[in-house]
Design a protein around this motif. Sequence first.
Motif, short mmCIF file in Angstrom:
data_model
loop_
_atom_site.label_atom_id
_atom_site.label_comp_id
_atom_site.label_asym_id
_atom_site.label_seq_id
_atom_site.Cartn_x
_atom_site.Cartn_y
_atom_site.Cartn_z
N GLY A 134 0.73 -1.24 -0.07
CA GLY A 134 -0.04 0.05 0.08
C GLY A 134 0.77 1.06 0.00
O GLY A 134 0.31 2.51 -0.35
N LYS A 135 2.31 1.32 0.22
CA LYS A 135 2.86 2.41 0.20
C LYS A 135 3.60 2.33 -0.94
O LYS A 135 3.79 3.49 -1.48
CB LYS A 135 4.13 2.31 1.31
N VAL A 136 4.09 1.20 -1.57
CA VAL A 136 5.06 1.42 -2.59
C VAL A 136 4.08 1.76 -3.90
O VAL A 136 3.04 1.19 -4.20
CB VAL A 136 5.69 0.10 -2.91
N GLN A 137 4.54 2.69 -4.63
CA GLN A 137 3.96 3.39 -5.88
C GLN A 137 4.87 2.83 -7.19
O GLN A 137 4.34 2.63 -8.22
CB GLN A 137 3.98 4.77 -6.13
N GLU A 138 5.99 2.62 -7.07
CA GLU A 138 6.80 2.32 -8.04
C GLU A 138 7.90 1.45 -7.76
O GLU A 138 8.76 1.46 -6.75
CB GLU A 138 7.49 3.74 -8.99
N VAL A 139 8.00 0.02 -8.63
CA VAL A 139 8.97 -0.73 -8.45
C VAL A 139 10.28 -0.53 -9.53
O VAL A 139 9.80 -0.70 -10.68
CB VAL A 139 8.59 -2.33 -8.44
N VAL A 140 11.58 -0.30 -8.97
CA VAL A 140 12.65 0.13 -9.98
C VAL A 140 13.37 -1.71 -10.12
O VAL A 140 13.85 -1.95 -9.13
CB VAL A 140 13.56 0.85 -9.70
N LEU A 141 13.30 -2.07 -11.39
CA LEU A 141 13.87 -3.21 -11.49
C LEU A 141 15.32 -2.99 -11.94
O LEU A 141 15.72 -2.38 -12.70
CB LEU A 141 13.43 -4.30 -12.56
N ALA A 142 16.26 -3.59 -11.07
CA ALA A 142 17.78 -3.23 -11.27
C ALA A 142 18.39 -4.46 -11.10
O ALA A 142 19.55 -4.67 -10.61
CB ALA A 142 18.28 -2.36 -10.02
N THR A 143 18.00 -5.56 -11.93
CA THR A 143 18.63 -6.82 -12.13
C THR A 143 19.96 -6.64 -13.34
O THR A 143 19.67 -5.57 -13.74
CB THR A 143 17.76 -8.01 -12.45
N ASN A 144 20.58 -7.31 -13.05
CA ASN A 144 21.73 -7.44 -14.08
C ASN A 144 21.50 -7.58 -15.54
O ASN A 144 20.37 -8.25 -15.80
CB ASN A 144 22.98 -8.48 -13.58
N PHE A 145 22.05 -7.09 -16.49
CA PHE A 145 21.81 -7.00 -17.89
C PHE A 145 22.34 -8.51 -18.69
O PHE A 145 22.90 -8.32 -19.65
CB PHE A 145 22.15 -6.01 -18.72
N THR A 146 22.34 -9.61 -17.73
CA THR A 146 22.65 -10.86 -18.35
C THR A 146 21.28 -11.67 -18.75
O THR A 146 20.19 -10.73 -18.44
CB THR A 146 23.26 -11.67 -17.08
N ASN A 147 21.50 -12.76 -19.45
CA ASN A 147 20.20 -13.11 -19.95
C ASN A 147 19.30 -13.74 -18.62
O ASN A 147 17.99 -13.46 -18.61
CB ASN A 147 20.50 -14.61 -20.66
N GLU A 148 19.87 -14.15 -17.56
CA GLU A 148 19.10 -14.48 -16.30
C GLU A 148 18.49 -13.22 -15.75
O GLU A 148 17.23 -13.23 -15.34
CB GLU A 148 20.10 -15.34 -15.47
N GLY A 149 19.36 -12.19 -15.70
CA GLY A 149 18.87 -10.77 -15.01
C GLY A 149 17.74 -10.41 -15.93
O GLY A 149 16.71 -9.89 -15.36
N GLU A 150 17.57 -10.46 -17.07
CA GLU A 150 16.65 -10.07 -18.10
C GLU A 150 15.46 -10.51 -17.78
O GLU A 150 14.20 -10.08 -17.73
CB GLU A 150 17.12 -9.86 -19.39
N ALA A 151 15.59 -12.23 -17.90
CA ALA A 151 14.30 -12.95 -17.62
C ALA A 151 13.57 -12.55 -16.15
O ALA A 151 12.68 -12.81 -16.07
CB ALA A 151 14.90 -14.39 -17.84
N THR A 152 14.56 -12.68 -15.34
CA THR A 152 13.94 -12.20 -13.74
C THR A 152 13.54 -11.05 -13.77
O THR A 152 12.16 -10.85 -13.19
CB THR A 152 15.27 -12.14 -12.90
N HIS A 154 11.72 -9.45 -16.34
CA HIS A 154 10.69 -9.66 -17.08
C HIS A 154 9.53 -10.22 -16.46
O HIS A 154 8.39 -9.85 -16.46
CB HIS A 154 10.70 -10.41 -18.53
N TYR A 155 9.88 -11.39 -15.67
CA TYR A 155 9.04 -12.22 -14.94
C TYR A 155 8.54 -11.28 -13.77
O TYR A 155 7.20 -11.30 -13.54
CB TYR A 155 9.81 -13.36 -14.22
N ILE A 156 9.24 -10.62 -12.94
CA ILE A 156 8.86 -9.84 -11.65
C ILE A 156 7.89 -8.79 -12.48
O ILE A 156 7.09 -8.41 -11.72
CB ILE A 156 10.13 -9.22 -11.01
N SER A 157 8.47 -8.13 -13.59
CA SER A 157 7.46 -7.09 -14.20
C SER A 157 6.20 -7.65 -14.46
O SER A 157 5.24 -6.66 -14.13
CB SER A 157 8.02 -6.63 -15.25
N GLU A 158 6.00 -8.54 -14.98
CA GLU A 158 4.78 -9.21 -15.29
C GLU A 158 3.91 -9.37 -14.18
O GLU A 158 2.52 -9.21 -14.11
CB GLU A 158 4.86 -10.23 -16.27
N THR A 159 4.52 -10.05 -13.21
CA THR A 159 3.81 -10.40 -11.58
C THR A 159 3.52 -9.29 -11.22
O THR A 159 2.24 -9.26 -10.68
CB THR A 159 4.69 -11.22 -10.97
#
Length: 198
Positions: A134-152, A154-159
């Motif tokens: 209820g407090k969070v308005q924006e989530v900034v995804l700062a995972t690494n720009f590796t294949n696994e980081g990008e997949a992570t 994307h998955y979190i973003s969609e969720t």
Amino acid sequence: MKKLGSLEALSEALRRLPGVGPKSAQRMAYHLLQHDREGAAILGIALTHAVERIQHCASCNTFSESEVCETCLDAVRDTSLLCVVETPSDQMMIEQTMTYKGLYFVLMGRLSPLDGIGPKDIHLEKLVSRATDGKVQEVVLATNFTNEGEATAHYISETLKARGLRVSRLARGVPVGGELEYVDAGTIARAMLDRRTT
């Protein structure tokens, strides 16, 4: 099974460090015993204390000696921003840029189906609970720009977008294939300032 002698046990323990092979581990063990026994003792005590005292922050999942870390307890932080990183060292790098004043969530890894690392292993349920408090308005995804980081990311973003949250991603000032721990603070600062919505 044959019991290892003290020297072999020390070498085997040192091999657990990333990038340390058998020869390097053996050299380190000999160095500590031959030239720096005091340093070896200090290292042993520090490791024991760290293992006994350091736990995961109940709020952001980073390493902390208390139940809730200092960053989460800082009343000056912007509670409407939540930055998701893979590791505590990534969090430290972003902090060093002094461009981000929100809170964090540390995954302690990234999705990697080939290695058997799934959503449960990166504490996704805890992240969703934190992000939807209820407090969070924006989530900034700062995972690494590796294949696994990008997949992570994307998955979190969609969720999170499915739950109505605004999600952004670091801009590509960070090189593709790069890991935040090894990127200079100026590049990370630019990427944080130029983040984009996903």
